[in-house]
Structure formats: structure tokens, C-alpha cells
Design an enzyme around this catalytic site. Structure first.
Site, PDB file in Angstrom:
ATOM      1  N   ASP A 196      49.567  32.787  38.360  1.00  0.00           N
ATOM      2  CA  ASP A 196      50.728  33.669  38.230  1.00  0.00           C
ATOM      3  C   ASP A 196      51.852  33.038  39.045  1.00  0.00           C
ATOM      4  OD1 ASP A 196      52.654  35.614  38.246  1.00  0.00           O
ATOM      5  OD2 ASP A 196      51.414  37.175  39.166  1.00  0.00           O
ATOM      6  N   ARG A 209      49.714  31.399  32.970  1.00  0.00           N
ATOM      7  CA  ARG A 209      48.958  32.576  33.421  1.00  0.00           C
ATOM      8  C   ARG A 209      47.644  32.734  32.668  1.00  0.00           C
ATOM      9  NH1 ARG A 209      49.025  37.809  31.740  1.00  0.00           N
ATOM     10  NH2 ARG A 209      50.728  37.349  30.311  1.00  0.00           N
ATOM     11  N   TYR A 234      68.047  38.387  32.130  1.00  0.00           N
ATOM     12  CA  TYR A 234      67.806  36.979  31.774  1.00  0.00           C
ATOM     13  C   TYR A 234      68.977  36.103  32.210  1.00  0.00           C
ATOM     14  CZ  TYR A 234      66.224  33.006  28.968  1.00  0.00           C
ATOM     15  OH  TYR A 234      65.789  31.772  28.552  1.00  0.00           O
ATOM     16  N   SER A 241      66.653  26.003  32.861  1.00  0.00           N
ATOM     17  CA  SER A 241      67.455  27.220  32.832  1.00  0.00           C
ATOM     18  C   SER A 241      67.608  27.628  31.364  1.00  0.00           C
ATOM     19  CB  SER A 241      68.806  26.972  33.506  1.00  0.00           C
ATOM     20  OG  SER A 241      69.601  28.135  33.493  1.00  0.00           O
ATOM     21  N   SER A 297      51.568  26.021  28.584  1.00  0.00           N
ATOM     22  CA  SER A 297      50.621  26.350  27.516  1.00  0.00           C
ATOM     23  C   SER A 297      51.267  26.430  26.138  1.00  0.00           C
ATOM     24  CB  SER A 297      49.917  27.680  27.826  1.00  0.00           C
ATOM     25  OG  SER A 297      50.854  28.738  27.901  1.00  0.00           O
ATOM     26  N   SER A 298      52.594  26.426  26.067  1.00  0.00           N
ATOM     27  CA  SER A 298      53.259  26.534  24.765  1.00  0.00           C
ATOM     28  C   SER A 298      54.718  26.108  24.888  1.00  0.00           C
ATOM     29  CB  SER A 298      53.196  27.980  24.230  1.00  0.00           C
ATOM     30  OG  SER A 298      53.924  28.859  25.068  1.00  0.00           O
ATOM     31  N   GLY A 299      55.392  26.055  23.753  1.00  0.00           N
ATOM     32  CA  GLY A 299      56.834  25.833  23.725  1.00  0.00           C
ATOM     33  C   GLY A 299      57.296  24.535  24.347  1.00  0.00           C
ATOM     34  N   LYS A 344      68.667  33.154  35.096  1.00  0.00           N
ATOM     35  CA  LYS A 344      68.895  31.761  34.723  1.00  0.00           C
ATOM     36  C   LYS A 344      70.163  31.213  35.384  1.00  0.00           C
ATOM     37  CE  LYS A 344      65.349  30.992  32.026  1.00  0.00           C
ATOM     38  NZ  LYS A 344      64.348  29.943  32.338  1.00  0.00           N
TER      39      LYS A 344
END
Length: 262
Positions: free
Chosen positions: A62, A33, A154, A140, A10-12, A158
Site C-alpha cells: 500500500d 497493492r 486529482y 503527474s 501492475s497495469s497501464g 497532481k
């Protein structure tokens, strides 16, 4: 017509990956989500690709729920046919020192970044192996290559993807399925805008002052690596060197950090 499934679409970076594959003539399933953000993403893609209104399928899911993830893939493959390419872009980062961060927030990052990837792969892999074709790209982070203060969850999540990708690649190779992993740097995404406001100075010292990349640039290199079946995709010389020569570079970086923060 080939079919791409992208989580976190949905983004990025995920949205830009979808844009690249749409231009290649793929049908694209965007998974995320929030249904409202997915609709906004589709509208944005259609503005740039007005001839592809029937080439974008949205699934609200989800990624941390394996049952939901399996059902989402079934719905996508019912709509557009078998998944030819999977890109796992869903991610979460909440910078905070380990002893200050709640277990709930810590665990949520591992759930999205690691298990969210695992569940997506599990939902498509059997079909790819049966068809003896398919490409998987795990997203990653450069943070997987070195421990960063305030990023313990994080970095751990990753980094875990590296071992997962290596093992999975060996298992899938004989079935004609390629498994790739990439390590993006800071990228100008909505998530980054939130993250940078929470990043403590000591983390910024270690991560340096390199300007964040544009999502479009990251996505194009990622797609090129996916299509070529590259084992790993790096972004810029610094991260490439860190990946290849970490045993020599990390001690110097940690020594410098200790001097600057003494």
C-alpha cells in the site's frame, strides 16, 4: 545489472515502463497493492520477454503506508541491489463534483497520488544520494496544468507534485541524482476506462476531444526523458503550450467554457 522500481506497476503506464526497461536489460521490481494483478502483469511481461524470468520481482504494498513502502523497497533492494531508477506510477482518480464527493474518497486521491509518491521517493533517496547516482521520475498528469470541474482532488494532488519535484531536484542535484516529472494526457489504461464513465460533460468540454494516447507511447517518451534527466516531460503540443504559457491560455479556455455552459 541496473535495477528499476516502479510503483503502480501492475497495469497501464507503469507496466509499459517496466516492459521498456526489461528490454534495456534492467532488473525490474513491480509494486502495487493487489498481488493477483502483479502476478498477471509478470506473466504478461514474461510472454513478451521469455528470457527474463529472474528479472522481475513483485512486491504487494500500500503506497499510502510509509512503513510498508520502506519495507517494500528494502525487500526489492535485498533481491536486486540498490535502486537505480524509481518511477512513481501509482495513482487514483475519482471524478465527482467537490460538494458531492465524500471526504474519504477525496482524501484517498491525495494519499495515493501525492503521499504515495513522497513515501516511495523517501525510501530510495538516501541511498541514491549516498551512491551519488540515481534517477527519479514522478508521474503527474496533464490535469496538474489546469483546474478541471469534478477533478478537484486529482488536480490538487497532481499539481502538488510539481512543487515537490522542483524542490527535490534542487536538493538532489549536487548528489548526482536527477529528478524528473511528466504530465501524461488521457491514456488508455484500466483506470481511464473507469474514469471516463464517471467524467461529467462539463469536464469533457474543458479537456477537449483529443484521443487518448497508448500506454506504450507514453511509456517510451517517459523513459527517454528519465534517461536524459529532463526536468519535465510533456506529451503533445497542447500540453506543452499549456505548461509554458498557462497565464495566457487559461483565461481563454475558461471564457470558452463559460460560453459553452451558459
Amino acid at each position: 545489472m541496473a535495477h528499476l522500481i516502479v510503483t503502480g506497476g501492475s497495469s497501464g503506464i507503469g507496466l509499459e515502463v517496466a516492459r521498456v526497461y526489461l528490454a534495456k536489460g534492467y532488473r525490474v521490481t513491480l509494486m502495487a497493492r493487489r498481488a493477483d494483478l502483479l502476478k498477471t502483469a509478470r506473466d504478461e511481461l514474461l510472454t513478451a520477454n521469455p528470457a527474463t524470468p529472474d528479472a522481475i520481482f513483485l512486491v504487494s504494498v500500500d503506497v499510502c503506508n510509509e512503513t510498508e513502502m520502506r519495507a517494500a523497497v528494502i525487500a526489492a533492494e535485498t533481491e536486486y541491489g540498490p535502486c537505480d531508477v524509481l518511477v512513481t506510477s501509482a495513482g487514483r482518480v475519482d471524478p465527482q463534483f467537490f460538494d458531492s464527493q465524500s471526504s474519504e474518497v477525496f482524501d484517498a486521491q491525495l494519499a495515493v497520488n501525492f503521499f504515495g509518491t513522497v513515501y516511495a521517493v523517501r525510501a530510495v533517496l538516501a541511498g541514491m544520494k549516498q551512491r551519488r547516482s540515481g534517477r527519479i521520475m514522478l508521474i503527474s498528469s496533464g490535469a496538474a496544468l489546469i483546474g478541471i470541474p469534478a477533478y478537484s482532488a486529482y488536480c490538487a494532488s497532481k499539481s502538488a507534485l510539481t512543487g515537490f519535484a522542483e524542490a527535490l531536484r534542487l536538493e538532489a542535484h549536487g548528489y548526482g541524482v536527477s529528478v524528473s516529472i511528466c504530465y501524461p494526457p488521457d491514456t488508455l489504461t484500466p483506470q481511464y476506462e473507469r474514469e471516463i464513465s464517471l467524467r461529467p460533460p462539463i469536464a469533457q468540454v474543458l479537456m477537449g476531444t483529443v484521443r487518448p494516447w497508448r500506454p506504450k507511447t507514453v511509456a517510451q517518451l517517459l523513459v527517454d526523458g528519465t534517461e536524459r534527466g529532463k526536468r519535465q516531460v510533456h506529451f503533445g503540443l497542447t500540453l506543452k503550450l499549456l505548461s509554458c504559457f498557462s497565464a495566457f491560455i487559461k483565461p481563454v479556455m475558461f471564457w470558452r467554457l463559460a460560453r459553452l455552459t451558459a
